[in-house]
Design a protein around this motif. Structure first.
Motif, mmCIF file in Angstrom:
data_model
loop_
_atom_site.group_PDB
_atom_site.id
_atom_site.type_symbol
_atom_site.label_atom_id
_atom_site.label_comp_id
_atom_site.label_asym_id
_atom_site.label_seq_id
_atom_site.Cartn_x
_atom_site.Cartn_y
_atom_site.Cartn_z
ATOM 1 N N PHE A 192 77.802 -7.839 49.456
ATOM 2 C CA PHE A 192 78.584 -7.258 50.619
ATOM 3 C C PHE A 192 78.121 -6.884 51.714
ATOM 4 O O PHE A 192 78.323 -6.866 52.885
ATOM 5 N N LEU A 193 76.743 -6.622 51.825
ATOM 6 C CA LEU A 193 75.900 -6.346 52.498
ATOM 7 C C LEU A 193 75.973 -7.605 54.098
ATOM 8 O O LEU A 193 75.733 -6.782 54.970
ATOM 9 N N TYR A 194 75.848 -8.501 53.737
ATOM 10 C CA TYR A 194 75.919 -9.704 53.944
ATOM 11 C C TYR A 194 77.024 -9.869 55.534
ATOM 12 O O TYR A 194 76.658 -10.193 56.692
ATOM 13 N N ALA A 195 78.000 -9.194 55.320
ATOM 14 C CA ALA A 195 79.294 -9.313 56.016
ATOM 15 C C ALA A 195 78.764 -7.847 57.144
ATOM 16 O O ALA A 195 79.870 -7.825 58.085
ATOM 17 N N TYR A 196 78.135 -7.594 57.100
ATOM 18 C CA TYR A 196 78.128 -5.966 58.226
ATOM 19 C C TYR A 196 76.873 -6.476 58.752
ATOM 20 O O TYR A 196 75.629 -5.968 58.608
ATOM 21 N N PRO A 197 76.685 -6.752 60.164
ATOM 22 C CA PRO A 197 75.171 -7.147 60.786
ATOM 23 C C PRO A 197 74.280 -6.162 61.930
ATOM 24 O O PRO A 197 74.372 -4.957 61.524
ATOM 25 N N ASP A 198 75.549 -4.638 62.026
ATOM 26 C CA ASP A 198 75.883 -3.367 62.625
ATOM 27 C C ASP A 198 75.709 -3.057 60.883
ATOM 28 O O ASP A 198 75.821 -2.319 60.234
ATOM 29 N N GLU A 212 74.609 0.036 56.284
ATOM 30 C CA GLU A 212 73.271 0.946 55.088
ATOM 31 C C GLU A 212 74.910 2.212 54.767
ATOM 32 O O GLU A 212 74.444 2.640 53.046
ATOM 33 N N ILE A 213 76.082 2.247 54.781
ATOM 34 C CA ILE A 213 77.242 3.140 54.248
ATOM 35 C C ILE A 213 77.714 2.190 52.671
ATOM 36 O O ILE A 213 78.099 2.099 51.904
ATOM 37 N N ALA A 214 77.813 0.110 53.543
ATOM 38 C CA ALA A 214 78.082 -0.254 52.618
ATOM 39 C C ALA A 214 77.317 -0.601 51.671
ATOM 40 O O ALA A 214 77.728 -0.154 50.203
ATOM 41 N N ALA A 215 76.106 -0.513 51.674
ATOM 42 C CA ALA A 215 74.708 -0.723 50.334
ATOM 43 C C ALA A 215 75.005 0.867 49.753
ATOM 44 O O ALA A 215 74.734 0.901 48.676
ATOM 45 N N LEU A 216 75.080 1.790 49.797
ATOM 46 C CA LEU A 216 75.274 3.329 49.284
ATOM 47 C C LEU A 216 76.412 2.933 48.758
ATOM 48 O O LEU A 216 75.989 3.066 47.375
ATOM 49 N N ASP A 222 84.056 -4.406 46.533
ATOM 50 C CA ASP A 222 85.161 -5.232 47.320
ATOM 51 C C ASP A 222 86.352 -4.450 47.830
ATOM 52 O O ASP A 222 86.895 -4.631 48.549
ATOM 53 N N ASN A 223 87.717 -3.777 46.365
ATOM 54 C CA ASN A 223 88.210 -3.514 46.908
ATOM 55 C C ASN A 223 88.067 -2.147 47.969
ATOM 56 O O ASN A 223 88.977 -1.845 48.897
ATOM 57 N N LEU A 224 87.339 -1.325 47.439
ATOM 58 C CA LEU A 224 86.947 -0.400 48.526
ATOM 59 C C LEU A 224 86.467 -0.374 50.127
ATOM 60 O O LEU A 224 86.656 -0.120 50.466
ATOM 61 N N LEU A 225 86.133 -1.333 49.989
ATOM 62 C CA LEU A 225 85.889 -1.961 52.002
ATOM 63 C C LEU A 225 86.595 -2.607 52.277
ATOM 64 O O LEU A 225 87.117 -2.580 53.308
ATOM 65 N N ALA A 226 87.290 -3.204 50.855
ATOM 66 C CA ALA A 226 88.612 -3.379 51.652
ATOM 67 C C ALA A 226 89.435 -2.709 52.426
ATOM 68 O O ALA A 226 90.181 -3.012 53.246
ATOM 69 N N ALA A 227 88.887 -1.193 52.185
ATOM 70 C CA ALA A 227 90.244 -0.278 52.646
ATOM 71 C C ALA A 227 89.460 0.135 53.467
ATOM 72 O O ALA A 227 90.096 1.378 54.389
ATOM 73 N N MET A 228 88.441 -0.519 53.692
ATOM 74 C CA MET A 228 87.950 -0.189 55.559
ATOM 75 C C MET A 228 88.140 -0.925 57.090
ATOM 76 O O MET A 228 86.604 -1.214 56.871
ATOM 77 N N PRO A 229 89.051 -1.422 56.688
ATOM 78 C CA PRO A 229 89.223 -2.931 57.509
ATOM 79 C C PRO A 229 88.248 -2.777 58.921
ATOM 80 O O PRO A 229 87.439 -4.060 59.381
ATOM 81 N N ASP A 230 88.057 -1.522 59.296
ATOM 82 C CA ASP A 230 87.494 -1.699 60.750
ATOM 83 C C ASP A 230 85.898 -1.269 60.176
ATOM 84 O O ASP A 230 84.929 -0.752 61.283
ATOM 85 N N THR A 287 94.134 7.742 51.024
ATOM 86 C CA THR A 287 93.679 6.012 51.163
ATOM 87 C C THR A 287 93.403 5.891 49.674
ATOM 88 O O THR A 287 93.867 4.081 49.220
ATOM 89 N N PHE A 288 92.120 7.033 48.806
ATOM 90 C CA PHE A 288 92.108 6.155 47.581
ATOM 91 C C PHE A 288 93.228 6.682 46.928
ATOM 92 O O PHE A 288 92.215 7.186 45.508
ATOM 93 N N SER A 289 94.221 7.461 46.752
ATOM 94 C CA SER A 289 94.752 8.090 45.972
ATOM 95 C C SER A 289 95.508 6.873 44.536
ATOM 96 O O SER A 289 95.753 6.042 44.791
ATOM 97 N N GLY A 290 95.178 7.831 43.605
ATOM 98 C CA GLY A 290 95.094 6.653 42.645
ATOM 99 C C GLY A 290 93.811 5.412 41.859
ATOM 100 O O GLY A 290 93.952 4.898 40.849
ATOM 101 N N PHE A 291 92.716 6.149 42.802
ATOM 102 C CA PHE A 291 91.636 4.984 42.200
ATOM 103 C C PHE A 291 91.059 5.745 41.090
ATOM 104 O O PHE A 291 91.138 7.328 41.276
#
Length: 249
Positions: free
Chosen positions: A28-34, A39-43, A61-69, A86-90
């Motif tokens: 998933f990290l390769y999708a984040y050039p910034d 670093e947050i996606a990695a953590l 995948d679901n976790l990061l999809a909830a952060m579209p920006d 956002t993560f109610s019921g997680f």
């Protein structure tokens, strides 16, 4: 069954390939050039890297999809109530929505105090230390602020190998075909092998350790053994070795 440098270098050359990453939350990290997003996606990817690998991938995948920006924008522009909504019921294995939101709150606090996760780590990182362990433990304490974090970040004051945080650091500090890097001020020479059951078993098989406990002392011993073959970057061999415990092929 002790092996030499040529053996490990052959493994690295053959298996340290981008095409062999999947399935691994590293993908998933390769999708984040910034780097602020990466670093947050990695953590998050590393913290949830426990359990069945297919479920890990689905969950991250679901976790990061909830952060579209992007993770950085999501965390900095939202508050605790937003996280809970956002993560109610997680639920993921031992991790509840409450613990996930507590981690996001702590990440937000770190970003407010230090600017980036890297800034926080560097606050504790000392180049004169023989490895990153003191900074790693201090960083883990920051992530565990508030007392609600248990399954996502182990207690750094016990003898845990802190495998998932060492995995996170490998991804962010090293840079090659597999590890995307982004943190330029931490030396790869000071990293510690992310020790799990697969790496421990291989370490015993390959003569990298004789210790029976998969703890921090063993992680340090395996790292020292690998440093004989590559003192400037001993953790470079981690990915190619652990493929054997992750991929059926």
């Amino acid at each position: 069954m002790q092996k030499d440098k040529a053996f490990f270098d052959r493994l690295y050359k053959r298996f340290n390939k981008r095409g062999l990453v999947t399935p691994d939350p590293l993908q998933f990290l390769y999708a984040y050039p910034d780097v602020k997003d990466r670093e947050i996606a990695a953590l998050l990817g590393a913290c949830f890297a426990y359990g069945n690998v297919k479920q890990i991938i689905k969950n991250v995948d679901n976790l990061l999809a909830a952060m579209p920006d992007g993770p950085h924008t999501f965390i900095t522009q939202h508050n605790t109530g937003d996280f809970r909504k956002t993560f109610s019921g997680f639920k993921y294995r031992f991790t509840t929505a409450r613990e996930l939101c507590a981690l996001l709150v702590n990440i937000k606090y770190i970003l407010e105090q230090y600017g980036t996760l890297e800034g926080c780590f560097l606050h504790y990182y000392k180049t004169e230390e023989k490895n990153i362990l003191p900074a790693l433990r201090a960083f883990a304490r920051q992530l565990r602020r508030g007392g609600e974090i248990s399954s996502l970040v182990p207690d750094p004051d016990k003898n845990s190998a802190l495998k998932r945080l060492n995995l996170f650091l490998r991804w962010m500090v090293r840079q090659d075909e597999v590890d995307p890097g982004g943190w330029g001020q931490v030396s790869p020479a000071k990293l510690i092998v992310p020790l799990d059951v697969h790496m421990h078993r291989l370490g015993l098989m390959l003569g990298l350790t004789a210790r029976k406990q998969a703890d921090m002392k063993t992680a340090l011993e395996i790292t020292r053994s690998l440093a004989r073959f590559c003192p400037n970057d001993p953790v470079k061999y981690d990915f190619c070795l652990t493929r054997f415990g992750i991929r059926d092929d």
